[in-house]
Write a protein that holds these residues in place. Structure first.
Motif, PDB file in Angstrom:
ATOM      1  N   THR A 187       0.829  -1.203   0.000  1.00 13.84           N
ATOM      2  CA  THR A 187       0.000   0.000   0.000  1.00 13.84           C
ATOM      3  C   THR A 187       0.862   1.251   0.000  1.00 13.84           C
ATOM      4  OG1 THR A 187      -1.804  -1.115   1.182  1.00 13.84           O
ATOM      5  CG2 THR A 187      -1.770   1.283   1.272  1.00 13.84           C
ATOM      6  N   GLN A 188       1.921   1.232   0.811  1.00 13.51           N
ATOM      7  CA  GLN A 188       2.836   2.376   0.875  1.00 13.51           C
ATOM      8  C   GLN A 188       3.567   2.566  -0.447  1.00 13.51           C
ATOM      9  OE1 GLN A 188       3.202   4.601   3.556  1.00 13.51           O
ATOM     10  NE2 GLN A 188       4.239   5.729   1.923  1.00 13.51           N
ATOM     11  N   ALA A 189       3.979   1.454  -1.053  1.00 15.37           N
ATOM     12  CA  ALA A 189       4.685   1.532  -2.330  1.00 15.37           C
ATOM     13  C   ALA A 189       3.785   2.157  -3.405  1.00 15.37           C
ATOM     14  CB  ALA A 189       5.144   0.150  -2.769  1.00 15.37           C
ATOM     15  N   ALA A 190       2.535   1.706  -3.463  1.00 14.65           N
ATOM     16  CA  ALA A 190       1.598   2.254  -4.447  1.00 14.65           C
ATOM     17  C   ALA A 190       1.367   3.742  -4.216  1.00 14.65           C
ATOM     18  CB  ALA A 190       0.274   1.498  -4.375  1.00 14.65           C
ATOM     19  N   LYS A 191       1.272   4.128  -2.956  1.00 13.35           N
ATOM     20  CA  LYS A 191       1.078   5.541  -2.608  1.00 13.35           C
ATOM     21  C   LYS A 191       2.283   6.379  -3.038  1.00 13.35           C
ATOM     22  CE  LYS A 191       0.313   8.597   1.381  1.00 13.35           C
ATOM     23  NZ  LYS A 191       0.143   8.659   2.859  1.00 13.35           N
ATOM     24  N   ASP A 192       3.487   5.881  -2.771  1.00 16.38           N
ATOM     25  CA  ASP A 192       4.697   6.616  -3.128  1.00 16.38           C
ATOM     26  C   ASP A 192       4.854   6.733  -4.643  1.00 16.38           C
ATOM     27  OD1 ASP A 192       5.273   6.920  -0.463  1.00 16.38           O
ATOM     28  OD2 ASP A 192       6.762   5.322  -0.389  1.00 16.38           O
ATOM     29  N   ILE A 193       4.511   5.657  -5.348  1.00 18.45           N
ATOM     30  CA  ILE A 193       4.604   5.673  -6.811  1.00 18.45           C
ATOM     31  C   ILE A 193       3.615   6.684  -7.386  1.00 18.45           C
ATOM     32  CG2 ILE A 193       4.187   4.335  -8.915  1.00 18.45           C
ATOM     33  CD1 ILE A 193       5.260   1.884  -7.341  1.00 18.45           C
ATOM     34  N   ALA A 194       2.399   6.703  -6.854  1.00 17.83           N
ATOM     35  CA  ALA A 194       1.391   7.658  -7.321  1.00 17.83           C
ATOM     36  C   ALA A 194       1.844   9.093  -7.062  1.00 17.83           C
ATOM     37  CB  ALA A 194       0.056   7.381  -6.636  1.00 17.83           C
ATOM     38  N   SER A 195       2.439   9.342  -5.902  1.00 16.75           N
ATOM     39  CA  SER A 195       2.950  10.680  -5.572  1.00 16.75           C
ATOM     40  C   SER A 195       4.083  11.071  -6.508  1.00 16.75           C
ATOM     41  CB  SER A 195       3.433  10.714  -4.119  1.00 16.75           C
ATOM     42  OG  SER A 195       2.367  10.522  -3.220  1.00 16.75           O
ATOM     43  N   MET A 196       4.950  10.109  -6.798  1.00 16.20           N
ATOM     44  CA  MET A 196       6.055  10.378  -7.712  1.00 16.20           C
ATOM     45  C   MET A 196       5.527  10.742  -9.103  1.00 16.20           C
ATOM     46  SD  MET A 196       8.011   9.087 -10.398  1.00 16.20           S
ATOM     47  CE  MET A 196       7.750   7.310 -10.421  1.00 16.20           C
ATOM     48  N   LEU A 197       4.508  10.012  -9.568  1.00 16.76           N
ATOM     49  CA  LEU A 197       3.931  10.296 -10.879  1.00 16.76           C
ATOM     50  C   LEU A 197       3.277  11.672 -10.908  1.00 16.76           C
ATOM     51  CD1 LEU A 197       2.283   6.855 -11.777  1.00 16.76           C
ATOM     52  CD2 LEU A 197       4.524   7.726 -12.464  1.00 16.76           C
ATOM     53  N   ASN A 198       2.651  12.053  -9.815  1.00 18.83           N
ATOM     54  CA  ASN A 198       2.021  13.367  -9.741  1.00 18.83           C
ATOM     55  C   ASN A 198       3.060  14.481  -9.844  1.00 18.83           C
ATOM     56  OD1 ASN A 198      -0.355  15.098  -9.190  1.00 18.83           O
ATOM     57  ND2 ASN A 198       0.740  15.559  -7.298  1.00 18.83           N
ATOM     58  N   SER A 199       4.161  14.342  -9.115  1.00 15.77           N
ATOM     59  CA  SER A 199       5.246  15.329  -9.188  1.00 15.77           C
ATOM     60  C   SER A 199       5.877  15.324 -10.578  1.00 15.77           C
ATOM     61  CB  SER A 199       6.308  15.025  -8.127  1.00 15.77           C
ATOM     62  OG  SER A 199       5.789  15.175  -6.831  1.00 15.77           O
ATOM     63  N   TYR A 200       6.041  14.144 -11.133  1.00 11.03           N
ATOM     64  CA  TYR A 200       6.606  14.006 -12.477  1.00 11.03           C
ATOM     65  C   TYR A 200       5.762  14.783 -13.488  1.00 11.03           C
ATOM     66  CZ  TYR A 200       8.156  11.668 -16.793  1.00 11.03           C
ATOM     67  OH  TYR A 200       8.628  11.395 -18.057  1.00 11.03           O
ATOM     68  N   ASN A 201       4.443  14.643 -13.401  1.00 12.66           N
ATOM     69  CA  ASN A 201       3.553  15.338 -14.331  1.00 12.66           C
ATOM     70  C   ASN A 201       3.637  16.852 -14.175  1.00 12.66           C
ATOM     71  OD1 ASN A 201       2.688  12.959 -15.453  1.00 12.66           O
ATOM     72  ND2 ASN A 201       0.790  12.849 -14.275  1.00 12.66           N
ATOM     73  N   THR A 202       3.766  17.320 -12.933  1.00 12.00           N
ATOM     74  CA  THR A 202       3.930  18.755 -12.691  1.00 12.00           C
ATOM     75  C   THR A 202       5.223  19.245 -13.319  1.00 12.00           C
ATOM     76  OG1 THR A 202       2.686  18.649 -10.619  1.00 12.00           O
ATOM     77  CG2 THR A 202       4.145  20.532 -10.917  1.00 12.00           C
ATOM     78  N   MET A 203       6.283  18.460 -13.195  1.00  9.91           N
ATOM     79  CA  MET A 203       7.560  18.811 -13.801  1.00  9.91           C
ATOM     80  C   MET A 203       7.434  18.892 -15.316  1.00  9.91           C
ATOM     81  SD  MET A 203      11.064  16.561 -13.987  1.00  9.91           S
ATOM     82  CE  MET A 203      10.207  15.414 -15.101  1.00  9.91           C
ATOM     83  N   ILE A 204       6.825  17.881 -15.922  1.00  9.80           N
ATOM     84  CA  ILE A 204       6.665  17.844 -17.380  1.00  9.80           C
ATOM     85  C   ILE A 204       5.916  19.072 -17.870  1.00  9.80           C
ATOM     86  CG2 ILE A 204       5.515  16.662 -19.297  1.00  9.80           C
ATOM     87  CD1 ILE A 204       7.980  15.209 -18.479  1.00  9.80           C
TER      88      ILE A 204
END
Length: 235
Positions: free
Chosen positions: A102-119
């Protein structure tokens, strides 16, 4: 010490003397002093480029912040000692494994969200370097498309990433570790690229901050005001 009544040629000369004599050694060819002393006309390409970039300074700042967040989350996921994947592999308790998943999925989702903001902000900022960043990131996503799609992650036409949260939440933690965990090819490639983006964007932000500090109060491009401001900043 402030300077007044000097033309831009005299000011460049004074700036060069001040910076070289104070350091006691020759300046690096990429230093701001070298840039100033080698570009004497008001419409030189280097300073004109700085002026254009300065208009998009906020986009660079937002891109840098998001890149740093993504990079940090990637490093946490791939940490050889502290990663949730390492902890999950070390326990036989099923509930603990579920919690780590559950924590891994949460961290991955957060990383993708930041990644999209960067893009999004790299696209808004524009420029050749950012286009190259976007192209390199696209190549990484394309190379690992099948691995990512298994977790509900896909690339949109604009380079941002789409996520099926339910698919990610249902993913096996060992399978996630093979893509996002220690020694995972995707994680290593993306982290290396993110490091480059963070370093170069941070340099750009710092340069634009210096430029903005010395920029003409009228808001119009003026080489003399720019040079004078840099000289006063160093004096």
């Amino acid at each position: 010490m402030k300077v007044t009544g000097m033309n831009s040629a005299d000011l460049v000369s004074a700036l060069y003397d001040n910076t070289t004599q104070s350091s006691g050694k020759k300046k690096d060819s990429n230093s701001i002093e070298n840039l100033l002393t080698s570009n004497m006309t008001a419409n030189n390409p280097a300073m004109a480029q700085l002026a254009r970039k300065a208009e998009n300074k906020d986009f660079y700042k937002k891109a840098l912040s998001a890149a740093e967040q993504s990079d940090e989350l990637l490093r946490q996921l791939s940490d050889e000692k502290k990663s949730v994947f390492v902890k999950a592999a070390d326990t036989q308790d099923e509930q603990e494994r579920e919690d780590y998943q559950t924590q891994a999925a949460k961290d991955i989702a957060s990383m993708l969200n930041s990644y999209n903001t960067m893009i999004s902000n790299l696209m808004e900022a524009g420029g050749r370097a950012n286009k190259n960043f976007l192209s390199d990131l696209h190549a990484i996503m394309k190379d690992h498309d099948s691995e990512l799609s298994a977790f509900g992650i896909s690339e949109n036409e604009d380079g941002t990433l789409a996520l099926d949260a339910e698919t990610l939440a249902a993913a096996d933690i060992d399978a996630l570790a093979e893509v996002f965990g220690p020694d995972a090819g995707f994680s290593q490639e993306l982290t290396a690229q993110m490091d480059t983006i963070v370093q170069k964007t941070a340099t750009t932000v710092d340069t634009l901050q210096i430029y903005s500090t010395a920029y003409s109060n009228s808001g119009s491009y003026s080489q003399y005001d720019y040079l004078k401001g840099i000289y006063d900043l160093k004096a």
